[in-house]
Scaffold this motif. Structure first.
Motif, PDB file in Angstrom:
ATOM      1  N   ALA A   1       0.841  -1.201   0.000  1.00  0.00           N
ATOM      2  CA  ALA A   1       0.000   0.000   0.000  1.00  0.00           C
ATOM      3  C   ALA A   1       0.874   1.249   0.000  1.00  0.00           C
ATOM      4  O   ALA A   1       0.606   2.207  -0.741  1.00  0.00           O
ATOM      5  N   ASP A   2       1.933   1.236   0.811  1.00  0.00           N
ATOM      6  CA  ASP A   2       2.842   2.385   0.854  1.00  0.00           C
ATOM      7  C   ASP A   2       3.533   2.598  -0.491  1.00  0.00           C
ATOM      8  O   ASP A   2       3.724   3.735  -0.931  1.00  0.00           O
ATOM      9  N   ALA A   3       3.907   1.513  -1.147  1.00  0.00           N
ATOM     10  CA  ALA A   3       4.571   1.621  -2.448  1.00  0.00           C
ATOM     11  C   ALA A   3       3.633   2.245  -3.477  1.00  0.00           C
ATOM     12  O   ALA A   3       4.047   3.094  -4.275  1.00  0.00           O
ATOM     13  N   ILE A   4       2.386   1.846  -3.454  1.00  0.00           N
ATOM     14  CA  ILE A   4       1.414   2.418  -4.392  1.00  0.00           C
ATOM     15  C   ILE A   4       1.196   3.896  -4.090  1.00  0.00           C
ATOM     16  O   ILE A   4       1.237   4.746  -4.988  1.00  0.00           O
ATOM     17  N   LYS A   5       0.994   4.216  -2.820  1.00  0.00           N
ATOM     18  CA  LYS A   5       0.779   5.615  -2.433  1.00  0.00           C
ATOM     19  C   LYS A   5       1.981   6.478  -2.811  1.00  0.00           C
ATOM     20  O   LYS A   5       1.815   7.603  -3.292  1.00  0.00           O
ATOM     21  N   ALA A   6       3.178   5.963  -2.609  1.00  0.00           N
ATOM     22  CA  ALA A   6       4.392   6.725  -2.935  1.00  0.00           C
ATOM     23  C   ALA A   6       4.455   7.020  -4.428  1.00  0.00           C
ATOM     24  O   ALA A   6       4.842   8.121  -4.840  1.00  0.00           O
ATOM     25  N   ARG A   7       4.066   6.072  -5.251  1.00  0.00           N
ATOM     26  CA  ARG A   7       4.097   6.283  -6.700  1.00  0.00           C
ATOM     27  C   ARG A   7       3.044   7.302  -7.138  1.00  0.00           C
ATOM     28  O   ARG A   7       3.282   8.103  -8.043  1.00  0.00           O
ATOM     29  N   VAL A   8       1.894   7.264  -6.485  1.00  0.00           N
ATOM     30  CA  VAL A   8       0.855   8.257  -6.793  1.00  0.00           C
ATOM     31  C   VAL A   8       1.331   9.637  -6.353  1.00  0.00           C
ATOM     32  O   VAL A   8       1.232  10.609  -7.116  1.00  0.00           O
ATOM     33  N   GLU A   9       1.879   9.729  -5.142  1.00  0.00           N
ATOM     34  CA  GLU A   9       2.360  11.015  -4.631  1.00  0.00           C
ATOM     35  C   GLU A   9       3.513  11.564  -5.472  1.00  0.00           C
ATOM     36  O   GLU A   9       3.662  12.776  -5.610  1.00  0.00           O
ATOM     37  N   ALA A  10       4.308  10.670  -6.062  1.00  0.00           N
ATOM     38  CA  ALA A  10       5.426  11.100  -6.912  1.00  0.00           C
ATOM     39  C   ALA A  10       4.945  11.521  -8.299  1.00  0.00           C
ATOM     40  O   ALA A  10       5.729  12.015  -9.104  1.00  0.00           O
ATOM     41  N   GLY A  11       3.672  11.309  -8.565  1.00  0.00           N
ATOM     42  CA  GLY A  11       3.120  11.713  -9.850  1.00  0.00           C
ATOM     43  C   GLY A  11       3.253  10.670 -10.944  1.00  0.00           C
ATOM     44  O   GLY A  11       2.956  10.954 -12.109  1.00  0.00           O
ATOM     45  N   LEU A  12       3.697   9.476 -10.579  1.00  0.00           N
ATOM     46  CA  LEU A  12       3.821   8.425 -11.589  1.00  0.00           C
ATOM     47  C   LEU A  12       2.452   7.925 -12.046  1.00  0.00           C
ATOM     48  O   LEU A  12       2.304   7.458 -13.178  1.00  0.00           O
ATOM     49  N   TYR A  13       1.477   8.018 -11.162  1.00  0.00           N
ATOM     50  CA  TYR A  13       0.107   7.611 -11.467  1.00  0.00           C
ATOM     51  C   TYR A  13      -0.832   8.682 -10.943  1.00  0.00           C
ATOM     52  O   TYR A  13      -0.545   9.352  -9.951  1.00  0.00           O
ATOM     53  N   GLY A  14      -1.972   8.809 -11.602  1.00  0.00           N
ATOM     54  CA  GLY A  14      -2.938   9.823 -11.200  1.00  0.00           C
ATOM     55  C   GLY A  14      -3.760   9.433  -9.992  1.00  0.00           C
ATOM     56  O   GLY A  14      -4.320  10.289  -9.314  1.00  0.00           O
ATOM     57  N   SER A  15      -3.831   8.139  -9.726  1.00  0.00           N
ATOM     58  CA  SER A  15      -4.633   7.663  -8.596  1.00  0.00           C
ATOM     59  C   SER A  15      -4.174   6.261  -8.214  1.00  0.00           C
ATOM     60  O   SER A  15      -3.460   5.600  -8.971  1.00  0.00           O
ATOM     61  N   THR A  16      -4.625   5.825  -7.047  1.00  0.00           N
ATOM     62  CA  THR A  16      -4.300   4.456  -6.645  1.00  0.00           C
ATOM     63  C   THR A  16      -4.956   3.459  -7.596  1.00  0.00           C
ATOM     64  O   THR A  16      -4.383   2.410  -7.887  1.00  0.00           O
ATOM     65  N   SER A  17      -6.130   3.798  -8.099  1.00  0.00           N
ATOM     66  CA  SER A  17      -6.794   2.903  -9.058  1.00  0.00           C
ATOM     67  C   SER A  17      -5.960   2.748 -10.321  1.00  0.00           C
ATOM     68  O   SER A  17      -5.810   1.640 -10.853  1.00  0.00           O
TER      69      SER A  17
END
Length: 87
Positions: free
Chosen positions: A14-30
Motif C-alpha cells: 500500500a505504501d509503495a502504491i501511495k508513494a508512486r501516486v504522490e510522486a506523480g507516476l500515477y494519477g490515482s491508486t486505481s
C-alpha cells in the motif's frame, strides 16, 4: 465497463502504491493498481509462452530420431572440437 473491488494489501505494498501516486507516476491508486494488474497479466502470459517454448524443445528432443549419445561420446566430441581450436 469497470467494476469496483475492495482489496486488502500489506502495508509495504500500500505504501509503495501511495508513494508512486504522490510522486506523480500515477494519477490515482486505481490507476496504479490497473497498471500492476496489466503487468501481472503480461508476466503470466510471457511465462506461459516460455513454458510452451520449453515444452516444444523437450518434445522435439524426445522425438528426435537420431541416436542418443553417451556422456563419454559427447565429451570426446567436445574435446576434439576444443583440440582443433587450440591448434
Amino acid at each position: 465497463m469497470a467494476e469496483k473491488l475492495s482489496i486488502t494489501l500489506p502495508t509495504e505494498m500500500a505504501d509503495a502504491i501511495k508513494a508512486r501516486v504522490e510522486a506523480g507516476l500515477y494519477g490515482s491508486t486505481s490507476e496504479a493498481m490497473r497498471a500492476a494488474v496489466r503487468a501481472l497479466l503480461r508476466d503470466e502470459e510471457e511465462h506461459e509462452e516460455r513454458l510452451a517454448a520449453i515444452r516444444a524443445r523437450v518434445r522435439q528432443s524426445v522425438e528426435d530420431p537420431r541416436p542418443s549419445l553417451t556422456g563419454r561420446e559427447v565429451r570426446a566430441h567436445l574435446n576434439s572440437i576444443y583440440s582443433k581450436h587450440q591448434s
